[in-house]
Design an enzyme around this catalytic site. Structure first.
Site, short mmCIF file in Angstrom:
data_model
loop_
_atom_site.label_atom_id
_atom_site.label_comp_id
_atom_site.label_asym_id
_atom_site.label_seq_id
_atom_site.Cartn_x
_atom_site.Cartn_y
_atom_site.Cartn_z
N LYS A 111 -9.24 -13.89 3.82
CA LYS A 111 -8.96 -13.01 2.83
C LYS A 111 -8.45 -13.35 1.52
O LYS A 111 -8.70 -12.70 0.62
CB LYS A 111 -7.95 -11.74 3.64
CG LYS A 111 -8.69 -10.85 4.75
CD LYS A 111 -7.83 -9.54 4.89
CE LYS A 111 -8.72 -8.75 5.79
NZ LYS A 111 -7.77 -7.63 6.26
N LYS A 204 -19.51 -11.04 10.81
CA LYS A 204 -19.30 -9.93 11.55
C LYS A 204 -19.36 -8.74 10.72
O LYS A 204 -19.42 -8.75 9.47
CB LYS A 204 -17.69 -10.01 12.06
CG LYS A 204 -16.51 -9.94 11.25
CD LYS A 204 -15.18 -9.84 11.71
CE LYS A 204 -14.51 -9.55 10.67
NZ LYS A 204 -12.87 -9.78 10.96
N LYS A 207 -15.79 -4.12 6.80
CA LYS A 207 -15.42 -3.13 5.75
C LYS A 207 -15.73 -3.55 4.33
O LYS A 207 -15.96 -3.14 3.41
CB LYS A 207 -13.99 -2.34 5.72
CG LYS A 207 -13.90 -1.27 7.01
CD LYS A 207 -12.22 -1.06 7.13
CE LYS A 207 -12.09 -0.82 8.53
NZ LYS A 207 -10.59 -0.52 8.75
P1 TYM Z 1 -8.93 -3.68 11.84
O1 TYM Z 1 -8.49 -2.46 10.91
O2 TYM Z 1 -9.73 -4.79 10.96
O3 TYM Z 1 -9.79 -3.45 12.80
C1 TYM Z 1 -9.61 -2.30 13.98
C2 TYM Z 1 -10.19 -2.92 15.24
O4 TYM Z 1 -11.39 -2.83 15.26
C3 TYM Z 1 -12.02 -4.27 15.55
N1 TYM Z 1 -13.22 -4.77 15.05
C4 TYM Z 1 -14.35 -5.19 15.58
N2 TYM Z 1 -14.60 -5.24 16.67
C5 TYM Z 1 -15.81 -5.92 17.11
N3 TYM Z 1 -16.75 -6.26 15.97
C6 TYM Z 1 -16.33 -6.05 14.65
N4 TYM Z 1 -17.24 -6.32 13.94
C7 TYM Z 1 -15.33 -5.45 14.39
N5 TYM Z 1 -14.40 -5.21 13.28
C8 TYM Z 1 -13.30 -4.75 13.53
C9 TYM Z 1 -10.65 -5.30 15.46
O5 TYM Z 1 -10.73 -6.32 16.10
C10 TYM Z 1 -9.54 -4.19 15.67
O6 TYM Z 1 -9.13 -4.14 17.18
N6 TYM Z 1 -4.82 -6.49 12.31
C11 TYM Z 1 -5.62 -5.42 12.76
C12 TYM Z 1 -4.84 -4.08 12.96
C13 TYM Z 1 -3.53 -4.22 13.49
C14 TYM Z 1 -3.36 -4.24 15.07
C15 TYM Z 1 -2.03 -4.07 15.15
C16 TYM Z 1 -4.25 -4.23 16.05
C17 TYM Z 1 -2.42 -4.04 12.74
N7 TYM Z 1 -1.12 -4.02 13.95
C18 TYM Z 1 -1.20 -4.20 16.34
C19 TYM Z 1 -3.43 -4.36 17.31
C20 TYM Z 1 -2.22 -4.39 17.48
C21 TYM Z 1 -6.79 -5.23 11.93
O7 TYM Z 1 -6.81 -5.51 10.62
O8 TYM Z 1 -7.88 -4.48 12.64
#
Ligand code: TYM
Length: 349
Positions: A111, A204, A207
């Site tokens: 990032k 992957k 967004k």
């Molecule tokens: P974020 O917002 O990027 O994504 C949310 C969830 O979607 C999953 N995900 C995917 N799974 C499969 N294939 C993909 N291409 C894909 N893109 C996204 C992510 O693995 C996630 O589960 N850091 C985290 C948010 C967060 C969080 C937490 C999660 C903040 N605090 C505490 C769990 C517990 C994030 O940026 O997810």
């Protein structure tokens, strides 16, 4: 006692990766566990967000949670910034985690890109806040996609170091086994733990990818979904893969089969069988798979999109859900944070 916590960032609209990698598991776990699902708005601002769009995205992700099947009566749905325990515990974890640990985080490197000197300090400390999200509730299970695995390992390291550093105080506080924070377990399951870009089977679905054709958004209409699947990259092999091993060597096909299986609620083996069974439909060997994939995608995502639109008509009601969820989240996190402050040696009133 088992407790589930997970979250998503309100940056732009959610996509199929978020839905299949995380949300589908969240919905299932809601039937068997105490679940807390967060809209992580403080994580979103680690990179620049236009305030007006951020506000809209927080509501839209909340609407997507509800529209996908999360029930604000069964689970706690809220946004992170309304529960200050997250930020407070994150500060304490900033003092527990080591620079060396954060320096290993691959997501920061991706990032921050080449201009690392110009990345926010928040982006660097991001995983500590994530550990705080989970541990503020002493959550035991965290359903996420595969890309979050490294962050969860860090959360486990933080929990362990906190327990070690303050062992004496933790025991004195009545935790005889010396364990204040549990080791949160990642729950990474289903046929689509890593959904890939529709344009490039090695990247992957995300967004931040500039091409909108690379992903299916929860807000895409029927025509868009059909068009994106129709134009999804495949390969030039003359026959479908014979087995799962052969499928793995063909990333674009593997991805489409995985997405189909996850949406249809079947195993990857059964997804592969559907590809083999329809391969003679032509003109391409993938035409049949793309047809059934489009059908199930439209059938699953169409109603979700319609419900998001309906919910977004009444933002005040969404804000009420978040306020109610935040109050319930606070009721769990505030006493845990108070214990942490006592253990660390801080004075509180
Ligand atoms: P974020 O917002 O990027 O994504 C949310 C969830 O979607 C999953 N995900 C995917 N799974 C499969 N294939 C993909 N291409 C894909 N893109 C996204 C992510 O693995 C996630 O589960 N850091 C985290 C948010 C967060 C969080 C937490 C999660 C903040 N605090 C505490 C769990 C517990 C994030 O940026 O997810």
């Amino acid at each position: 006692k088992e407790r589930v916590f997970s979250g998503m960032q309100p940056t732009g609209s959610l996509h199929l990766g978020n839905y299949l990698g995380a949300m589908v598991q969240w919905i299932q776990m809601q039937e068997t566990h105490e679940c807390i699902y967060c809209v992580v708005d403080l994580h979103a601002i680690t990179v620049w967000q236009e305030p007006k769009e951020l506000r809209h995205a927080i509501r839209q992700v909340t609407a997507a949670y509800i529209a996908s099947g999360l029930d604000p009566k069964k689970s706690i749905l809220f946004n992170q910034s309304q529960v200050s325990a997250h930020a407070e515990l994150a500060w304490i974890f900033n003092c527990v985690a080591r620079l060396g640990w954060l320096n290993r985080m691959t997501q920061f490197k991706e990032k921050a890109g080449k201009d690392r000197e110009n990345a926010s300090v928040g982006l660097y400390a991001y995983p500590n806040l994530m550990a705080a999200d989970i541990l503020a509730y002493r959550a035991t299970h965290v359903p996420v996609g595969e890309d979050q695995k490294q962050h969860l390992e860090l959360a486990r390291d933080i929990a362990q170091k906190f327990n070690n550093d303050f062992r004496e105080q933790i025991v004195a506080a009545g935790h005889e086994d010396g364990v204040f924070f549990p080791q949160p377990e990642p729950v990474i399951t289903g046929p689509a733990t890593r959904v890939m870009s529709l344009r490039d089977g090695t990247k992957k679905m995300s967004k931040s990818e500039p091409s909108d054709m690379s992903r299916i958004n929860l807000m895409d209409d029927t025509d868009k979904i059909a068009d994106k699947i129709k134009r999804a990259k495949t390969d030039m092999e003359p026959a479908p893969p014979t087995d799962i091993e052969a499928l793995k060597a063909r990333p674009e096909i593997d991805n489409l089969v995985g997405i189909y299986a996850a949406l249809a609620g079947i195993s990857k083996e059964e997804g592969l069988k559907a590809l083999q069974d329809t391969a003679s439909e032509g003109p391409s060997i993938f035409t049949g798979l793309k047809r059934v994939l489009t059908e199930v995608a439209v059938e699953k995502l169409g109603p979700i999109r319609a419900e998001i639109v309906r919910l977004m008509d009444d933002p005040a009601e969404i804000d009420r859900v978040l306020a109610d969820g935040s109050a319930r989240a606070r009721a769990i996190a505030v006493p845990i944070l108070a214990d942490v402050k006592d253990i660390v040696g801080l004075i509180r009133s």
